[in-house]
Design a protein around this motif. Sequence first.
Motif, PDB file in Angstrom:
ATOM      1  N   GLU A  89       3.520   1.908  13.819  1.00  0.00           N
ATOM      2  CA  GLU A  89       3.160   0.527  13.668  1.00  0.00           C
ATOM      3  C   GLU A  89       3.207   0.805  12.249  1.00  0.00           C
ATOM      4  N   PHE A  90       2.263   2.296  11.366  1.00  0.00           N
ATOM      5  CA  PHE A  90       1.840   1.824  10.279  1.00  0.00           C
ATOM      6  C   PHE A  90       3.510   2.382   9.204  1.00  0.00           C
ATOM      7  N   TYR A  91       3.986   3.108   9.774  1.00  0.00           N
ATOM      8  CA  TYR A  91       5.308   4.047   9.078  1.00  0.00           C
ATOM      9  C   TYR A  91       6.298   2.340   8.802  1.00  0.00           C
ATOM     10  N   ALA A  92       6.573   1.708   9.575  1.00  0.00           N
ATOM     11  CA  ALA A  92       7.387   0.002  10.119  1.00  0.00           C
ATOM     12  C   ALA A  92       6.759  -0.971   8.691  1.00  0.00           C
ATOM     13  N   THR A  93       5.134  -0.513   8.879  1.00  0.00           N
ATOM     14  CA  THR A  93       4.610  -1.539   7.185  1.00  0.00           C
ATOM     15  C   THR A  93       4.849  -1.307   6.381  1.00  0.00           C
ATOM     16  N   LEU A  94       4.635   0.591   6.228  1.00  0.00           N
ATOM     17  CA  LEU A  94       5.225   0.901   5.117  1.00  0.00           C
ATOM     18  C   LEU A  94       6.771   0.377   3.999  1.00  0.00           C
ATOM     19  N   ARG A  95       7.497   0.243   5.522  1.00  0.00           N
ATOM     20  CA  ARG A  95       9.426   0.333   4.571  1.00  0.00           C
ATOM     21  C   ARG A  95       9.130  -1.074   4.755  1.00  0.00           C
ATOM     22  N   ALA A  96       8.473  -1.846   5.554  1.00  0.00           N
ATOM     23  CA  ALA A  96       8.471  -3.849   5.491  1.00  0.00           C
ATOM     24  C   ALA A  96       7.911  -3.897   4.522  1.00  0.00           C
ATOM     25  N   SER A  97       6.846  -2.812   3.989  1.00  0.00           N
ATOM     26  CA  SER A  97       6.541  -3.479   2.568  1.00  0.00           C
ATOM     27  C   SER A  97       6.645  -2.639   1.125  1.00  0.00           C
ATOM     28  N   PHE A 116       2.959  -0.123  -1.630  1.00  0.00           N
ATOM     29  CA  PHE A 116       2.239  -0.111  -0.818  1.00  0.00           C
ATOM     30  C   PHE A 116       0.911   0.699  -0.350  1.00  0.00           C
TER      31      PHE A 116
END
Length: 415
Positions: free
Chosen positions: A189-197, A204
Motif C-alpha cells: 500500500e505504501f508503494y501504491a500510494t507513492l506511484r499514484a501520487s 510524494f
Amino acid sequence: MRTPQSRLFQAAVMQSWNAIVITDADLAVGGRVEIANPAFCKMTGYTLDELRGRSLKILQGPETDPAVIDELRNCLREGRVFEGTAVNYRKDGSAYTVRWSITPVRDDDGVVTHFVSVQRDISESIRAEHENRLLARALDAASDPIIVTDVDKRIIFANLAFANVTGYGVEEVIGKTPALFRSGEHDDEFYATLRASLASGSDFRATFINRRRDGSLYHAEQSISPICDDTGRVSHYVSVSKDISERVDLEQALRQAATEDTLTGLHNRRHGLHLLEAAQRRTQAQGTSLSLLVCDIDHFKRINDRFGHPAGDRVLREVARILRQSVRSRDTVIRWGGEEFVVVLEDCPQGPAAELAERMRARVAEHRDAEVGTCTVSLGLATRAPHETTDALFARADAALYQAKRSGRNRLAVA
C-alpha cells in the motif's frame, strides 16, 4: 550555363539550416568568401555582400584559440578535412562558439580549388552544458542526499551526500533503480500510494526505511517530485532526503523510557495502568472475561540484605523473564513496583487463569539462581465481575495476594 544539378546543389546550400560558407583556396590570405548561405549570414551578422571576397579571419577575436587556428591551417595546407570548435565574433562584436568542419574541393586534376565549411552555433549548448555542470556541482555540494532518475526510474545522478549515507559509490547506483535500497519494511500500500501520487504529477513525502550497502537500515525523511519537460510531460524525478535515524532512535528511546521498566524490560506501572484500563474497556464492550494476577516475590528483602542489590536485580530480571514466557502472547505483564508484578489476562475466565497462575508459580519455584538459589512467588487472582471498576478488581486481586502470603507464601489465592 548552369545545369539542373548545379541549381539543385545551390538551392540545397542556400536553404540549409546549417551555416555553410565556401571560400577559394588562396591560403595566403586565409581563403576568400565566394558563397555564404543565409544561415551563415544570420549567425555572423554579416551580409553576403559584406563577406564576399574577404577572409574569414574577420570572425576571429581575443578568445579565439590560436591552437585551433594553427591546426586548421595545417589541415588546409595538407588538403585534409578539418573539424574543430572555437570562439568567433559576430559583426556587432558579440562572441559565439562555433563547431565546424572544412572540406577541400578538388578539380579533375586533384588540385584543391575551394573549401566548403559547414558550421553550427553551439553557444546555447555550451551554455547549457556549463549550467548543467554548475548545477551538478551545486547538488554534489548539498548536505542532503539527492538522486535524479529518468522516467523509467533509472538513476542518472546521485550526489556525494547520498553516497555517504547509503554506502554505495555514485558509479554503483547509476543505471539502477531506487528498489536497490528497499528494506522490506514498507507494505504494498505504501508503494501504491507513492506511484499514484507521482502519476498524478504530485510530490510524494514520507519517512522511508531504506537499506544501506552493508545491509543496515536507516530512516530518511524523503520527498520525491516529478520534473516536466517543455511539453509538460514528466521526464525525470528528483528525490531529496534527510537521514533522520538519530532522531528516530532518540524518539524511540524516549517512548521506550516512558513505557518500559529499564531493569526488566516489562511495561512500567504508568504504562501498565493505561493498558489495564484499555483492557477493561474492551472486555466490557465485548462482554468477555478479564482476569488480573498480582504477583510478589517472597522474602525479597532478605535476598537484597544477604546477597546485595545486584543479586536482587538479577532475581527480578529472572522472575520477569519466567512470567513473560509463561503467559499467552496477548497477555500483558507489568512490573508494578519493587518486587511486585501484575499480569492482565484478557478473555480468560477464572479457571484457565488459575491454571496459568499455577504454572507461573511452579516455574519460578523450579528456577535456581547460581548465587541466591531458589526463590518463590505468591499470587492473588481476581476475575472481573459485571460492571466492576478497575480499581475494585485490583483491590480484590491485591487482597488475594495478601491472603496467599498469610497462608504460607509460594501459593495462589483466588478472590
